[in-house]
Design a protein around this motif. Structure first.
Motif, short mmCIF file in Angstrom:
data_model
loop_
_atom_site.label_atom_id
_atom_site.label_comp_id
_atom_site.label_asym_id
_atom_site.label_seq_id
_atom_site.Cartn_x
_atom_site.Cartn_y
_atom_site.Cartn_z
N UNK A 66 5.15 -3.49 22.25
CA UNK A 66 4.51 -2.20 22.03
C UNK A 66 4.33 -2.00 20.52
N UNK A 67 3.08 -2.05 20.06
CA UNK A 67 2.77 -1.81 18.66
C UNK A 67 2.04 -0.48 18.50
N UNK A 68 2.28 0.44 19.40
CA UNK A 68 1.67 1.75 19.32
C UNK A 68 0.28 1.77 19.93
N UNK A 69 -0.48 2.79 19.61
CA UNK A 69 -1.84 2.91 20.11
C UNK A 69 -2.75 3.41 18.99
N UNK A 70 -4.02 3.12 19.13
CA UNK A 70 -4.96 3.48 18.08
C UNK A 70 -5.14 4.98 17.99
N UNK A 71 -5.38 5.45 16.77
CA UNK A 71 -5.68 6.85 16.55
C UNK A 71 -7.02 7.18 17.22
N UNK A 72 -7.11 8.34 17.80
CA UNK A 72 -8.30 8.74 18.57
C UNK A 72 -9.59 8.66 17.76
N UNK A 73 -9.50 8.89 16.46
CA UNK A 73 -10.71 8.93 15.62
C UNK A 73 -11.44 7.59 15.59
N UNK A 74 -10.74 6.48 15.85
CA UNK A 74 -11.36 5.17 15.68
C UNK A 74 -12.29 4.79 16.83
N UNK A 102 -1.19 5.35 10.59
CA UNK A 102 0.05 5.37 9.81
C UNK A 102 1.29 5.60 10.63
N UNK A 103 1.17 5.60 11.96
CA UNK A 103 2.32 5.88 12.81
C UNK A 103 3.24 4.68 12.99
N UNK A 110 0.82 -1.22 0.00
CA UNK A 110 0.00 0.00 0.00
C UNK A 110 0.85 1.27 0.00
N UNK A 111 0.19 2.35 -0.35
CA UNK A 111 0.82 3.66 -0.46
C UNK A 111 0.97 4.27 0.94
N UNK A 112 2.16 4.80 1.23
CA UNK A 112 2.43 5.31 2.58
C UNK A 112 1.69 6.62 2.87
N UNK A 113 1.27 7.33 1.83
CA UNK A 113 0.57 8.61 2.05
C UNK A 113 -0.93 8.41 2.10
N UNK A 114 -1.47 7.73 1.10
CA UNK A 114 -2.93 7.57 1.01
C UNK A 114 -3.46 6.35 1.75
N UNK A 115 -2.60 5.37 1.98
CA UNK A 115 -3.05 4.12 2.59
C UNK A 115 -3.75 3.20 1.61
N UNK A 116 -3.83 3.61 0.35
CA UNK A 116 -4.53 2.80 -0.65
C UNK A 116 -3.64 1.66 -1.14
N UNK A 117 -4.23 0.49 -1.32
CA UNK A 117 -3.43 -0.65 -1.78
C UNK A 117 -3.03 -0.50 -3.25
N UNK A 159 0.03 -6.33 9.97
CA UNK A 159 0.80 -5.12 9.74
C UNK A 159 -0.08 -4.03 9.09
N UNK A 160 -0.88 -4.45 8.12
CA UNK A 160 -1.79 -3.53 7.44
C UNK A 160 -2.80 -2.94 8.43
N UNK A 161 -3.32 -3.76 9.32
CA UNK A 161 -4.28 -3.28 10.31
C UNK A 161 -3.62 -2.36 11.33
N UNK A 162 -2.43 -2.71 11.79
CA UNK A 162 -1.71 -1.87 12.75
C UNK A 162 -1.46 -0.49 12.16
N UNK A 163 -1.03 -0.46 10.90
CA UNK A 163 -0.75 0.82 10.23
C UNK A 163 -2.01 1.69 10.21
N UNK A 164 -3.15 1.09 9.87
CA UNK A 164 -4.39 1.86 9.83
C UNK A 164 -4.89 2.22 11.22
N UNK A 165 -4.80 1.29 12.14
CA UNK A 165 -5.25 1.58 13.51
C UNK A 165 -4.47 2.73 14.14
N UNK A 166 -3.18 2.80 13.85
CA UNK A 166 -2.33 3.83 14.45
C UNK A 166 -2.26 5.09 13.59
#
Length: 497
Positions: free
Chosen positions: A221-229, A174-175, A87-94, A165-172
């Motif tokens: 430690x795999x980070x934390x979810x973005x507040x919006x979720x 992109x962090x 996936x794209x690192x900016x848009x998150x699109x596959x 990995x894809x889910x972690x990236x979206x949950x966080x």
């Protein structure tokens, strides 16, 4: 914060399960998603479906329990393994649809690599075989299809990951671009002895290493979810591939302990401890889990089609309306008929590893019908498990007494008494079914809960494992040997076509 949220992202559905402080599942939400079959032997998922159903089920289960983010101590993630996303690192699109673990499109690539003599090196580094099952050749295929993709990946504009990995990236948000050692070990790119990505294999497959995730412990430690979720951040503290998560959920922490999970496919893992055992019988050497920087290894046998054969009878042939009907049909089958079904719909996995062979049915008579087909389908799961157990006995010989190991079972098909009894009969070994069948999600929840101090350590967790029922062998040896011999002849005939 007395609850754990487990995400179980599977091949046909996404689930979210809330576990309480006593590690009991108290609520579940589930959503199925579409399977895509663009060509024969090809299987894809829309990555947006994986993410959207995961997020939706998490929100639903929290709503149904009346919990919010402040009531969740941590998230644990378990996932279908080997399925590949770029996936794209900016848009998150596959860049392309996710290529599923069942997909066989890279069979020719694997064949060419084997012919060029790369098989032994790849096996030694990764414990795996050059097979389309694994992620490495899938990544290569995706990059091959898109102009300038490799340059973009080298510039850090494209990322590769398995589903966790894809889910972690979206949950966080992109962090975090990270995976755990159990998922990394299924990519064909990870050196399980050195504990790092193999530059040699990445070069061989022309995969830029800049696109690979950071590899961490299974409890980490795999980070934390973005507040919006979820309205507030939630820590992500446990990650494991689904079969490794089930191994932990079954408390198979001692060398020699074995579990088998019966879902879409079937996967048996034998804990071999701190030292990897290189299989002489075409099993996989893999990482069972990694804690405190120390990997525990396992021998694994993979069966591509288990529960999927029941789905095929229902959806493909219309033999029955509900999967649960198979058991009654199997019981009603004519004992005088010896129908054998080899469900090689996407090839055969361990110990055969033939990506090209396809399914076959043997022994049909004019009076064969739904009952006989149903029995043959359920029996095929037992036969394939015995194939794996025979290979494990040979590889593990001398390490421990494996003459009649107890097999711990889980997954949807393990709820079938008929199937589990046949399994015990054909294995000539006890089969233990736990009280909690949600072992995959439980394993992920335990990792996260242990990491934040809510759940006990390995010994405490193992002491809490509860048996629901043991199935003991009841078939006479003559019948057992005759049935298994028929299966072996059927497999050889299928491989020969």
């Amino acid at each position: 914060m007395t609850h754990i949220l487990a995400i179980d992202q599977g091949t046909t559905s996404s689930r979210a399960i809330v576990f309480d402080a006593a590690m009991r599942p108290i609520a579940t939400a589930q959503q199925e998603f579409t399977q895509h079959f663009p060509a024969s032997g090809w299987v894809e998922h829309d990555p947006a479906d994986l993410w959207n159903t995961t997020l939706a089920t998490c929100r639903t289960v929290l709503k149904n329990t009346g919990l919010n983010a402040s009531g969740i101590a941590a998230i644990g993630i378990t996932n279908q393994r080997e399925t590949t996303v770029v996936w794209d690192t900016v848009t998150g699109k596959p860049l392309h649809n996710a290529i599923v673990w069942q997909d066989r499109r890279t069979a020719e690539t694997c064949r060419a690599l084997r012919a060029a003599g790369h098989g032994p090196m790849v096996n030694q580094r990764t414990g795996l075989l050059l097979d389309p099952y694994f992620s490495g050749t899938k990544v290569k295929w995706i990059l091959d299809q898109h102009e300038d993709a490799r340059n973009r990946a080298a510039r850090g504009e494209l990322l590769f990951g398995t589903v966790d990995c894809f889910l972690i990236w979206h949950l966080t948000g992109g962090a975090v671009h990270a995976t755990d050692a159990t998922n990394a070990a299924r990519t064909l790119l990870y050196d399980i002895h050195e504990g790092k990505w193999s530059e040699e294999i990445c070069t061989l497959l022309d995969i830029p290493m800049q696109m690979l995730p950071d590899v961490r412990d299974s409890a980490d430690d795999f980070g934390e979810t973005d507040t919006q979720h979820f309205g507030a951040p939630i820590k992500i503290r446990g990650v494991a591939g689904d079969q490794q998560a089930a191994t932990m959920g079954q408390a198979c922490f001692r060398p020699g302990m074995m579990k088998s999970t019966y879902g879409t496919g079937c996967f048996a893992l034998l804990n071999t401890g701190a030292a990897p055992v290189i299989s002489q019988n075409r099993l996989l050497t893999t990482i069972a889990y990694q804690l405190d920087g120390k990997p525990t290894y396992a021998l694994e046998g993979s069966i591509f089609v288990a529960g999927a054969v029941v789905q095929w009878l229902r959806d493909g042939l219309g033999v029955f309306d509900e999967a649960c009907q198979t058991h009654a049909l199997a019981e009603a089958a004519d004992p005088g008929q010896d129908v054998v079904l080899v469900p090689a719909f996407t090839g055969l996995g361990a110990p055969y590893w033939d990506a090209e062979c396809r399914g076959a049915i043997y022994g049909l008579t004019r009076s064969s019908g739904p009952a006989e087909l149903s029995r043959a389908a359920l029996e095929s799961v037992g036969y394939q498990t015995r194939d794996l157990l025979e290979a494990m006995r040979a590889d593990w010989a001398g390490q421990a007494d494996t003459s009649a190991p107890t097999l711990r079972v889980d997954g949807g098909m393990s709820a079938s008494d008929w199937t589990m009894q046949f399994l015990a009969d054909i294995l000539d070994a006890p089969v233990d079914r736990p009280k909690v069948l949600e072992t995959t999600a439980l394993g992920a929840a335990w990792l996260a809960g242990m990491q934040v101090g809510l759940y006990p350590d390995q010994d405490g967790f193992a002491n809490g494992w509860v048996l629901e029922r043991t199935f003991t062998p009841a078939m006479d040896r003559t019948t057992r040997d005759a049935k298994y011999a028929r299966w072996k002849r059927a497999v050889q005939a299928t491989l020969a076509v």
